[in-house]
Design a protein around this motif. Structure first.
Motif, PDB file in Angstrom:
ATOM      1  N   THR A 294       0.852  -1.177   0.000  1.00  0.00           N
ATOM      2  CA  THR A 294       0.000   0.000   0.000  1.00  0.00           C
ATOM      3  C   THR A 294       0.893   1.234   0.000  1.00  0.00           C
ATOM      4  O   THR A 294       1.782   1.357   0.833  1.00  0.00           O
ATOM      5  CB  THR A 294      -0.922   0.024   1.237  1.00  0.00           C
ATOM      6  OG1 THR A 294      -1.688  -1.183   1.244  1.00  0.00           O
ATOM      7  CG2 THR A 294      -1.859   1.218   1.204  1.00  0.00           C
ATOM      8  N   VAL A 295       0.653   2.124  -0.967  1.00  0.00           N
ATOM      9  CA  VAL A 295       1.471   3.326  -1.145  1.00  0.00           C
ATOM     10  C   VAL A 295       0.604   4.557  -0.937  1.00  0.00           C
ATOM     11  O   VAL A 295      -0.495   4.648  -1.494  1.00  0.00           O
ATOM     12  CB  VAL A 295       2.094   3.349  -2.564  1.00  0.00           C
ATOM     13  CG1 VAL A 295       2.892   4.616  -2.782  1.00  0.00           C
ATOM     14  CG2 VAL A 295       2.954   2.118  -2.794  1.00  0.00           C
ATOM     15  N   ARG A 296       1.082   5.490  -0.095  1.00  0.00           N
ATOM     16  CA  ARG A 296       0.434   6.792   0.058  1.00  0.00           C
ATOM     17  C   ARG A 296       1.095   7.718  -0.947  1.00  0.00           C
ATOM     18  O   ARG A 296       2.263   8.064  -0.840  1.00  0.00           O
ATOM     19  CB  ARG A 296       0.600   7.338   1.476  1.00  0.00           C
ATOM     20  CG  ARG A 296      -0.126   8.668   1.684  1.00  0.00           C
ATOM     21  CD  ARG A 296      -0.034   9.171   3.126  1.00  0.00           C
ATOM     22  NE  ARG A 296       1.201   8.838   3.816  1.00  0.00           N
ATOM     23  CZ  ARG A 296       2.331   9.565   3.744  1.00  0.00           C
ATOM     24  NH1 ARG A 296       2.386  10.642   3.016  1.00  0.00           N
ATOM     25  NH2 ARG A 296       3.390   9.185   4.433  1.00  0.00           N
TER      26      ARG A 296
ATOM     27  N   ASP B  90      14.120  -4.831  -2.273  1.00  0.00           N
ATOM     28  CA  ASP B  90      14.638  -4.048  -1.151  1.00  0.00           C
ATOM     29  C   ASP B  90      13.632  -3.014  -0.651  1.00  0.00           C
ATOM     30  O   ASP B  90      14.009  -2.041  -0.023  1.00  0.00           O
ATOM     31  CB  ASP B  90      15.949  -3.376  -1.545  1.00  0.00           C
ATOM     32  CG  ASP B  90      15.765  -2.397  -2.706  1.00  0.00           C
ATOM     33  OD1 ASP B  90      14.717  -2.459  -3.377  1.00  0.00           O
ATOM     34  OD2 ASP B  90      16.669  -1.582  -2.934  1.00  0.00           O
ATOM     35  N   LEU B  91      12.352  -3.226  -0.901  1.00  0.00           N
ATOM     36  CA  LEU B  91      11.329  -2.272  -0.470  1.00  0.00           C
ATOM     37  C   LEU B  91      11.010  -2.457   1.010  1.00  0.00           C
ATOM     38  O   LEU B  91      10.890  -3.582   1.498  1.00  0.00           O
ATOM     39  CB  LEU B  91      10.051  -2.448  -1.288  1.00  0.00           C
ATOM     40  CG  LEU B  91      10.167  -2.186  -2.784  1.00  0.00           C
ATOM     41  CD1 LEU B  91       8.863  -2.528  -3.480  1.00  0.00           C
ATOM     42  CD2 LEU B  91      10.566  -0.752  -3.050  1.00  0.00           C
TER      43      LEU B  91
ATOM     44  N   ARG C  22      10.626   5.858  -0.148  1.00  0.00           N
ATOM     45  CA  ARG C  22      10.084   6.676  -1.239  1.00  0.00           C
ATOM     46  C   ARG C  22      10.091   5.803  -2.485  1.00  0.00           C
ATOM     47  O   ARG C  22      11.100   5.166  -2.811  1.00  0.00           O
ATOM     48  CB  ARG C  22      10.954   7.910  -1.441  1.00  0.00           C
ATOM     49  CG  ARG C  22      10.465   8.807  -2.538  1.00  0.00           C
ATOM     50  CD  ARG C  22      10.006  10.140  -1.958  1.00  0.00           C
ATOM     51  NE  ARG C  22       9.654  11.039  -3.043  1.00  0.00           N
ATOM     52  CZ  ARG C  22       8.398  11.358  -3.316  1.00  0.00           C
ATOM     53  NH1 ARG C  22       7.430  10.894  -2.580  1.00  0.00           N
ATOM     54  NH2 ARG C  22       8.123  12.178  -4.312  1.00  0.00           N
ATOM     55  N   VAL C  23       8.942   5.737  -3.186  1.00  0.00           N
ATOM     56  CA  VAL C  23       8.807   4.830  -4.325  1.00  0.00           C
ATOM     57  C   VAL C  23       8.133   5.517  -5.505  1.00  0.00           C
ATOM     58  O   VAL C  23       7.537   6.590  -5.370  1.00  0.00           O
ATOM     59  CB  VAL C  23       7.991   3.568  -3.946  1.00  0.00           C
ATOM     60  CG1 VAL C  23       8.745   2.714  -2.950  1.00  0.00           C
ATOM     61  CG2 VAL C  23       6.614   3.933  -3.427  1.00  0.00           C
TER      62      VAL C  23
ATOM     63  N   ARG D 210      11.652   1.265  -5.870  1.00  0.00           N
ATOM     64  CA  ARG D 210      12.302   2.223  -4.969  1.00  0.00           C
ATOM     65  C   ARG D 210      12.825   3.391  -5.782  1.00  0.00           C
ATOM     66  O   ARG D 210      13.384   3.227  -6.852  1.00  0.00           O
ATOM     67  CB  ARG D 210      13.450   1.533  -4.224  1.00  0.00           C
ATOM     68  CG  ARG D 210      13.948   2.358  -3.089  1.00  0.00           C
ATOM     69  CD  ARG D 210      14.799   1.534  -2.199  1.00  0.00           C
ATOM     70  NE  ARG D 210      15.264   2.359  -1.097  1.00  0.00           N
ATOM     71  CZ  ARG D 210      16.059   1.980  -0.179  1.00  0.00           C
ATOM     72  NH1 ARG D 210      16.523   0.740  -0.204  1.00  0.00           N
ATOM     73  NH2 ARG D 210      16.422   2.775   0.771  1.00  0.00           N
ATOM     74  N   TYR D 211      12.644   4.584  -5.247  1.00  0.00           N
ATOM     75  CA  TYR D 211      13.040   5.800  -5.968  1.00  0.00           C
ATOM     76  C   TYR D 211      14.287   6.383  -5.382  1.00  0.00           C
ATOM     77  O   TYR D 211      14.526   6.451  -4.230  1.00  0.00           O
ATOM     78  CB  TYR D 211      11.884   6.805  -5.922  1.00  0.00           C
ATOM     79  CG  TYR D 211      12.169   8.086  -6.635  1.00  0.00           C
ATOM     80  CD1 TYR D 211      12.321   8.087  -8.014  1.00  0.00           C
ATOM     81  CD2 TYR D 211      12.297   9.275  -5.954  1.00  0.00           C
ATOM     82  CE1 TYR D 211      12.585   9.275  -8.687  1.00  0.00           C
ATOM     83  CE2 TYR D 211      12.554  10.447  -6.620  1.00  0.00           C
ATOM     84  CZ  TYR D 211      12.692  10.444  -7.989  1.00  0.00           C
ATOM     85  OH  TYR D 211      12.941  11.592  -8.653  1.00  0.00           O
TER      86      TYR D 211
END
Length: 147
Positions: free
Chosen positions: A112-114, A130-131, A136-137, A146-147
């Protein structure tokens, strides 16, 4: 002969109806076409979930056709019609169970990403590499990186 033609027409119509009612996977949202605010965010949670793939209906249709053909070989007159109908129903049930047994449930990671614009998006992936929660993605074509 007319009964056989009518039966074939009914079986084709039933298979078209069953196939039309089957569920199919929807295409993932293409996040790369949205604004930058909606493609970047922070991981809110990661959970392991068990996914049970739905059957497509192909097994039921194939089983129903085979069962109807087998039932049509039994008896004569109205007994043949009853045997054909029973064979179609039984074959559809067996065909659906065979398809279900081939599509085994599997584990996936539900991420789940906000997003930066405040929305929440949930994605199922086969691995998280590696999340971690809080990373930050960026979301690209229904996957989280991953960003």
């Amino acid at each position: 002969m007319k009964t056989t033609q009518t039966l074939a027409a009914v079986m084709i119509a039933a298979s078209a109806l069953i196939t039309g009612c089957s569920t199919s996977n929807t295409q993932p949202t293409n996040y790369s076409s949205m604004s930058n605010d909606s493609t970047y965010g922070v991981i809110d949670s990661i959970q392991i979930v068990r996914l049970d793939p739905a059957t497509s209906g192909v097994g039921a249709v194939a089983g129903g056709l085979i069962g109807a053909l087998a039932g049509n070989q039994v008896g004569s007159g109205s007994g043949r019609t009853a045997a054909t109908a029973a064979g179609a129903i039984g074959g559809a049930v067996v065909g659906n169970q065979v398809e279900r047994s081939r599509n085994q449930p599997y584990d996936a990671y539900q991420i789940t990403v906000r997003l930066d614009n405040g929305e929440y998006r949930t994605v199922n992936q086969d691995s998280v590499y590696d999340l971690r929660v809080g990373n930050r993605v960026r979301m690209v074509e229904g996957r989280v990186y991953r960003y």
